[in-house]
Design a protein around this motif. Sequence first.
Motif, mmCIF file in Angstrom:
data_model
loop_
_atom_site.group_PDB
_atom_site.id
_atom_site.type_symbol
_atom_site.label_atom_id
_atom_site.label_comp_id
_atom_site.label_asym_id
_atom_site.label_seq_id
_atom_site.Cartn_x
_atom_site.Cartn_y
_atom_site.Cartn_z
ATOM 1 N N HIS A 180 96.673 -71.953 55.601
ATOM 2 C CA HIS A 180 96.145 -71.586 54.301
ATOM 3 C C HIS A 180 97.298 -71.077 53.459
ATOM 4 O O HIS A 180 98.252 -70.521 53.986
ATOM 5 C CB HIS A 180 95.084 -70.500 54.478
ATOM 6 C CG HIS A 180 94.179 -70.379 53.296
ATOM 7 N ND1 HIS A 180 94.501 -69.645 52.196
ATOM 8 C CD2 HIS A 180 92.947 -70.900 53.058
ATOM 9 C CE1 HIS A 180 93.510 -69.737 51.306
ATOM 10 N NE2 HIS A 180 92.558 -70.483 51.822
ATOM 11 N N THR A 181 97.210 -71.295 52.163
ATOM 12 C CA THR A 181 98.349 -70.904 51.329
ATOM 13 C C THR A 181 98.274 -69.443 50.899
ATOM 14 O O THR A 181 99.153 -68.951 50.206
ATOM 15 C CB THR A 181 98.418 -71.782 50.070
ATOM 16 O OG1 THR A 181 97.144 -71.739 49.439
ATOM 17 C CG2 THR A 181 98.775 -73.204 50.418
ATOM 18 N N ALA A 182 97.201 -68.752 51.290
ATOM 19 C CA ALA A 182 97.046 -67.369 50.848
ATOM 20 C C ALA A 182 98.142 -66.486 51.425
ATOM 21 O O ALA A 182 98.471 -66.569 52.600
ATOM 22 C CB ALA A 182 95.683 -66.850 51.271
ATOM 23 N N THR A 183 98.706 -65.642 50.590
ATOM 24 C CA THR A 183 99.627 -64.625 51.061
ATOM 25 C C THR A 183 99.080 -63.279 50.605
ATOM 26 O O THR A 183 98.178 -63.229 49.774
ATOM 27 C CB THR A 183 101.030 -64.811 50.454
ATOM 28 O OG1 THR A 183 100.887 -64.697 49.022
ATOM 29 C CG2 THR A 183 101.615 -66.151 50.793
ATOM 30 N N THR A 184 99.613 -62.211 51.187
ATOM 31 C CA THR A 184 99.145 -60.884 50.794
ATOM 32 C C THR A 184 99.271 -60.701 49.286
ATOM 33 O O THR A 184 98.364 -60.222 48.614
ATOM 34 C CB THR A 184 99.972 -59.799 51.509
ATOM 35 O OG1 THR A 184 99.979 -60.085 52.895
ATOM 36 C CG2 THR A 184 99.389 -58.428 51.285
ATOM 37 N N THR A 185 100.417 -61.134 48.748
ATOM 38 C CA THR A 185 100.640 -60.955 47.320
ATOM 39 C C THR A 185 99.568 -61.648 46.502
ATOM 40 O O THR A 185 99.020 -61.085 45.549
ATOM 41 C CB THR A 185 102.021 -61.524 46.935
ATOM 42 O OG1 THR A 185 102.969 -61.082 47.899
ATOM 43 C CG2 THR A 185 102.426 -61.066 45.566
ATOM 44 N N LYS A 186 99.237 -62.925 46.876
ATOM 45 C CA LYS A 186 98.234 -63.663 46.114
ATOM 46 C C LYS A 186 96.881 -62.986 46.183
ATOM 47 O O LYS A 186 96.185 -62.838 45.171
ATOM 48 C CB LYS A 186 98.125 -65.096 46.661
ATOM 49 C CG LYS A 186 99.212 -66.020 46.130
ATOM 50 C CD LYS A 186 98.941 -67.436 46.602
ATOM 51 C CE LYS A 186 100.165 -68.317 46.393
ATOM 52 N NZ LYS A 186 100.081 -69.549 47.167
ATOM 53 N N VAL A 187 96.487 -62.570 47.403
ATOM 54 C CA VAL A 187 95.178 -61.916 47.572
ATOM 55 C C VAL A 187 95.106 -60.654 46.725
ATOM 56 O O VAL A 187 94.129 -60.407 46.004
ATOM 57 C CB VAL A 187 94.945 -61.583 49.062
ATOM 58 C CG1 VAL A 187 93.718 -60.701 49.221
ATOM 59 C CG2 VAL A 187 94.785 -62.856 49.866
ATOM 60 N N MET A 188 96.170 -59.846 46.793
ATOM 61 C CA MET A 188 96.166 -58.583 46.059
ATOM 62 C C MET A 188 96.141 -58.843 44.543
ATOM 63 O O MET A 188 95.494 -58.123 43.790
ATOM 64 C CB MET A 188 97.387 -57.747 46.436
ATOM 65 C CG MET A 188 97.354 -57.258 47.866
ATOM 66 S SD MET A 188 95.934 -56.186 48.178
ATOM 67 C CE MET A 188 95.857 -56.214 49.951
ATOM 68 N N ALA A 189 96.855 -59.906 44.109
ATOM 69 C CA ALA A 189 96.844 -60.231 42.684
ATOM 70 C C ALA A 189 95.438 -60.602 42.234
ATOM 71 O O ALA A 189 94.991 -60.201 41.150
ATOM 72 C CB ALA A 189 97.813 -61.381 42.408
ATOM 73 N N GLU A 190 94.697 -61.354 43.070
ATOM 74 C CA GLU A 190 93.312 -61.710 42.733
ATOM 75 C C GLU A 190 92.450 -60.458 42.602
ATOM 76 O O GLU A 190 91.622 -60.347 41.697
ATOM 77 C CB GLU A 190 92.721 -62.626 43.820
ATOM 78 C CG GLU A 190 93.402 -63.973 43.949
ATOM 79 C CD GLU A 190 92.867 -64.999 42.958
ATOM 80 O OE1 GLU A 190 92.282 -64.592 41.944
ATOM 81 O OE2 GLU A 190 93.042 -66.205 43.207
ATOM 82 N N VAL A 191 92.642 -59.501 43.530
ATOM 83 C CA VAL A 191 91.858 -58.258 43.454
ATOM 84 C C VAL A 191 92.165 -57.524 42.153
ATOM 85 O O VAL A 191 91.261 -57.035 41.465
ATOM 86 C CB VAL A 191 92.142 -57.353 44.673
ATOM 87 C CG1 VAL A 191 91.375 -56.040 44.552
ATOM 88 C CG2 VAL A 191 91.767 -58.047 45.968
ATOM 89 N N LEU A 192 93.453 -57.491 41.791
ATOM 90 C CA LEU A 192 93.836 -56.823 40.542
ATOM 91 C C LEU A 192 93.160 -57.501 39.350
ATOM 92 O O LEU A 192 92.627 -56.834 38.458
ATOM 93 C CB LEU A 192 95.357 -56.844 40.360
ATOM 94 C CG LEU A 192 96.155 -55.875 41.238
ATOM 95 C CD1 LEU A 192 97.651 -56.058 41.014
ATOM 96 C CD2 LEU A 192 95.772 -54.436 40.957
#
Lengths: 329, 219
Positions: free
Chosen positions: A29-41
């Motif tokens: 999966h291409t998800a990284t911590t940074t991407k996930v956290m950016a989505e939450v923001l």
Amino acid sequence: MNEQKNQATVTENFYDGLLTVTPSPHIKHTATTTKVMAEVLIALIPAFVWGVIVFGLNAFLMPAIAVAASVLFEFLTQKLLKKPVTVGDLSAAVTGLLLGFNLPASDSYFLPVVGAAFAIVVVKQLFGGIGKNFVNPALAARVFLFLSWPDKMAAFPAPFDRAVVDAVASATPRSGAAVSLMDLFLGKCGGSIGEISVLLLLIGGIYLMVRGIITWHIPVAYLGTVALITLLFPQGGGFFDPSFMLFELCSGGLVLGAFFMATDYVTSPITGKGRLIFGVGCGLLTVFLRYFGAYPEGVSFAILVMNCLVWYIDKLTRPRVFGGARHGQ
Amino acid sequence: MKGFLKQLKEGILDNNPTLVQLLGMCPTLATTTSVKNAIGMGLAATVVLIFSNLFISLLRKFIPKQVRIAAFIVIISGFVTMVELLMKAFVYSLYQSLGIFIPLIVVNCIILARAEAYASKNKVLPSAVDGLAMGLGFTFALILVATVREIVGNGTFMGLSLFGDGYAPALLFIMPAGAFLTLGFVIAAVQKIRNMGQDKERMEKLSKLEEEAEKEETV
């Protein structure tokens, strides 16, 4: 020595692409911590903007200070403990923003700083950094602040009231202010900066679900449990009271907690079944704390207690290995 | 004399009953809301420790092995009762603020541990000194924890206001949760100080090894 090495790389290159044999996991999966956290923001932005509209400048400053302090403390602790600096993964920023959402829009600017220090240094980094904290850092910091400075944490300014310079504590819906259900749903009421607008928090939460960042299990189980108990057993006695149920669902930090706090990856169960148990537990504890507790709100305590039980829920709901023996066989 | 100093150092730092052996957690967490309480609790336990060690050591050859724990408890509770009555007579306000934790010194595991591990196996004088050393170590630990808790949680030290009215104390620190937090940090700090010498040695060894490895590589 060098020749051998060259030969090895040549053979590797030769087989590359012809035959790839790797250990699992095979689904990537291409998800990284940074991407996930950016989505939450991103999901938190509407509620944040609404907080600033309702409460003014302090509603911007408190979360901003919390975010800045969280990132700074994460950076400093990791430097001090000689660990790799992971500020760029945005998890500290999310913690800071969620902490800011839990604060009143007052001018006690030391609250976000102390809270961020507790969340990042004590709850997160001392337990090993991201992925290793056993409770939600933002919530733990909120409870820390709430127990330490109960008067300052309850200094809620009145909504749309810019004339008052000093934050005078005004009643929130949970502490007896009379607000219509519609205003409560839209967020025209007092309270913490980010918890007031149920509508915008729902939009953010549904965005996270659509993007696949969180699953439906925890929010649905959590809100469903609260709805069921408050519908069947209203606090003042009686039976079947839909308006009381809607009030309980829309007031306080319930929606914020159910979508953004309880669903934290690190401190929630892994399996769907486990998440359902977790959500029901949060719901039961929230209602009981609201009914019988000394404080007007119980969401943060409920989630923190359930956080501590996650390891056990995970143990109980561990899926069977494919092809392996069933339990008790 | 040399042995006496060594025993003192052992009790206060190297083998501190609270911070290193992690015994007597209940009074440590419960009575450290103020430095005054901590000193009172620590000294009361020290007095009991000295006398119970002394008498258990005197009687160590008469007490049958099978009933030794019960016998120790009888001796300890005798001294605790004395201390309790004395505190009631002479320091009544302290007696009131410590409350149930004075009679609970009977079941303080530091005292029983020293009776079992030391006084029942050693001569009278060293046993009494051991009681004093361990008691002072306990008092020292209590004062450390209480100092942090009272200053942060109440803004005072020994009842004196430190920061004036503008300071809003973090109430959590004089609540039970604050006791656990503070104790954890105090233990970590003391552990760091105790290990400083060892850390240096370890680092020197490591850097030496690295140097040697580098030399070998260049060869």
